[in-house]
Motif scaffolding. Structure first.
Motif, mmCIF file in Angstrom:
data_model
loop_
_atom_site.group_PDB
_atom_site.id
_atom_site.type_symbol
_atom_site.label_atom_id
_atom_site.label_comp_id
_atom_site.label_asym_id
_atom_site.label_seq_id
_atom_site.Cartn_x
_atom_site.Cartn_y
_atom_site.Cartn_z
ATOM 1 N N ASN A 43 0.633 -1.240 -0.070
ATOM 2 C CA ASN A 43 -0.126 -0.030 0.082
ATOM 3 C C ASN A 43 0.927 1.291 0.009
ATOM 4 O O ASN A 43 0.512 2.197 -0.697
ATOM 5 N N LEU A 44 1.839 1.395 0.709
ATOM 6 C CA LEU A 44 2.668 2.446 0.848
ATOM 7 C C LEU A 44 3.484 2.865 -0.646
ATOM 8 O O LEU A 44 3.392 3.582 -0.981
ATOM 9 N N ILE A 241 -5.897 5.387 -13.188
ATOM 10 C CA ILE A 241 -6.490 5.822 -11.779
ATOM 11 C C ILE A 241 -7.811 5.481 -11.645
ATOM 12 O O ILE A 241 -8.361 5.027 -10.473
ATOM 13 N N TYR A 242 -8.824 5.818 -12.404
ATOM 14 C CA TYR A 242 -10.217 5.526 -12.463
ATOM 15 C C TYR A 242 -10.293 3.994 -12.417
ATOM 16 O O TYR A 242 -11.308 3.596 -11.278
ATOM 17 N N PHE A 243 -9.733 3.153 -13.074
ATOM 18 C CA PHE A 243 -9.728 1.528 -12.937
ATOM 19 C C PHE A 243 -9.314 1.158 -11.489
ATOM 20 O O PHE A 243 -10.062 0.373 -10.633
ATOM 21 N N THR A 244 -8.323 1.796 -10.938
ATOM 22 C CA THR A 244 -7.821 1.543 -9.579
ATOM 23 C C THR A 244 -8.879 1.847 -8.511
ATOM 24 O O THR A 244 -9.109 0.980 -7.741
ATOM 25 N N SER A 245 -9.468 3.137 -8.701
ATOM 26 C CA SER A 245 -10.562 3.448 -7.875
ATOM 27 C C SER A 245 -11.853 2.344 -7.806
ATOM 28 O O SER A 245 -12.284 2.119 -6.802
ATOM 29 N N PHE A 246 -11.795 1.948 -8.922
ATOM 30 C CA PHE A 246 -13.034 0.962 -9.057
ATOM 31 C C PHE A 246 -12.642 -0.261 -8.417
ATOM 32 O O PHE A 246 -13.481 -1.004 -7.716
ATOM 33 N N ARG A 247 -11.569 -0.732 -8.709
ATOM 34 C CA ARG A 247 -10.881 -1.775 -7.805
ATOM 35 C C ARG A 247 -11.118 -1.855 -6.370
ATOM 36 O O ARG A 247 -11.601 -2.787 -5.521
ATOM 37 N N VAL A 248 -10.579 -0.601 -5.767
ATOM 38 C CA VAL A 248 -10.759 -0.408 -4.459
ATOM 39 C C VAL A 248 -11.996 -0.210 -3.784
ATOM 40 O O VAL A 248 -12.457 -0.933 -3.081
ATOM 41 N N ILE A 249 -13.026 0.068 -4.473
ATOM 42 C CA ILE A 249 -14.252 0.301 -4.326
ATOM 43 C C ILE A 249 -15.000 -0.973 -4.124
ATOM 44 O O ILE A 249 -16.115 -1.301 -3.338
ATOM 45 N N ARG A 250 -14.841 -1.894 -5.368
ATOM 46 C CA ARG A 250 -15.417 -3.123 -5.636
ATOM 47 C C ARG A 250 -15.152 -4.154 -4.385
ATOM 48 O O ARG A 250 -15.703 -5.079 -3.991
#
Length: 385
Positions: A43-44, A241-250
């Protein structure tokens, strides 16, 4: 007196898309770098990588839209960040595979730091020099300002060929990352395109993104004059960045919260007591022999995979049979292992023991250790010696 050439600001779909990606990237990096999440090295490095990408994208946005004329001191400020993308990506991959990295491997970040000092001759130049650099890169058809340079602002080869240096860095660390990931897949004997292991699935996506990004950067640089096509790369970064955000939310548990009227968590479970007992024994054997909790990225999905079960069932067994949640169980195992190391290895520093039992931060290790023992690791060692 310089002739001031005014140009209209360029605000189009590309600019809006890139700007929203920058904002999203900042919030996402803060999430990865929060006090709790950054305890896991993956994560870091993910958060640091996002910040480097956001920095590069921000400069492209300012250049593309023309707003850079209001902050000429930011011209080419992101070059060191571009140099850091490759090393950070490689360290992210290693931390996923090994659960963390050694202090020596932070050496991969030395060159981006050195590059900052190599670029100082340019960064300290007056605004007229920065303006000319901007015009040359994004509006080569426009005249430059007359400037008499006191010294060569790009006296070093790497700073005079920043694009080539960044591409070499991306290619080198991309190759190293692919080699590391290939070995990890071979060791687990899994398919790259259909991995069952959750960590391998997490590795596959950034590798594909890295290779795609390198190809896009190369294609843009070969088909455009100077930096006139960089907004296309910035658009791709925004998509990542959008795709990473989607993965985190999912993967978030936000949408899985139970209501007050909902039945108890495991009421409908059909897992028999015998199966629960068998899984508990298998869990204890795994923790005793293989000690997966020593990995910094030890997680419930990873444990479920090693036990050949599901996250739901393993979570149920830990809660009902052990009377604790996954994080409490992992912390207890880590503290017990730390106690053993503190007794048996008196010459090893507490920081090293913290790393050995899965903590990348001495402060978080001390907090957890004191919670379960009532004392600090140093005092525990002194009392047992």
């Amino acid at each position: 007196m310089h002739t001031l050439i005014t140009m209209p600001y360029r605000i189009d779909l590309f600019a809006v898309f890139i700007f929203l990606g920058i904002v999203q990237g900042i919030f996402l990096s803060l999430f990865f770098l929060s006090k709790e999440n950054r305890q896991i090295q993956a994560n870091l490095f993910h958060g640091m990588l996002l910040l480097a990408m956001v920095g590069c994208t921000l400069e492209i946005f300012l250049m593309y839209t023309g707003y850079i004329v209001h902050c000429l001191f930011l011209v080419d400020f992101s070059e060191p960040l571009g140099m850091a993308i490759g090393p950070l990506f490689y360290l992210l991959v290693l931390s996923y595979i090994h659960g963390g990295i050694s202090k020596k491997q932070y050496g991969h970040l030395v060159f981006p730091v050195v590059y900052v000092f190599l670029e100082l001759p340019f960064l300290l130049q007056p605004d007229d020099v920065k303006y000319n650099a901007y015009i040359w890169a994004y509006h080569p058809e426009l005249p430059l300002r007359d400037v008499t340079a006191v010294y060569d602002a790009r006296m070093f080869w790497v700073t005079d060929h920043a694009t080539e240096t960044i591409l070499i860095s991306l290619a080198l660390y991309g190759i190293l990352s692919v080699i590391a990931v290939t070995r990890a897949f071979r060791q687990k004997k899994e398919s790259f395109w259909k991995p069952a292991h959750p960590v391998l699935r997490s590795l596959r996506e950034p590798i594909v993104q890295m290779i795609t990004a390198s190809v896009i950067v190369l294609a843009v640089k070969l088909t455009n004059v100077a930096d006139t096509g960089d907004h296309l790369f910035a658009v791709y970064v925004s998509i990542v960045i959008y795709f990473t955000s989607f993965r985190v939310i999912r993967r978030s548990g936000f949408f899985k919260h139970a209501s007050l009227a909902e039945a108890p968590k495991y009421k409908s479970s059909s897992l028999s007591p015998d199966l629960q007992n068998a899984l508990v024994e298998k869990l204890k054997l795994l923790m005793a022999e293989q000690k997966p909790f020593l990995q910094a990225d030890f997680s419930l999905p990873e444990l479920a995979h090693q036990l050949g079960s599901t996250v739901h069932i393993v979570s149920q067994v830990i809660n009902e049979r052990l009377g604790k949640n996954f994080f409490e169980m992992a912390a207890e195992y880590r503290v017990e292992e730390a106690k053993r190391l503190l007794r048996e290895q008196p010459n090893i520093k507490v920081e090293e023991i913290a790393e050995q039992v899965g903590y990348s931060s001495k402060s978080s290790f001390n907090t957890v250790f004191k919670k379960y023992t009532g004392t600090t690791p140093s005092r525990f060692r002194a009392e047992k010696s």
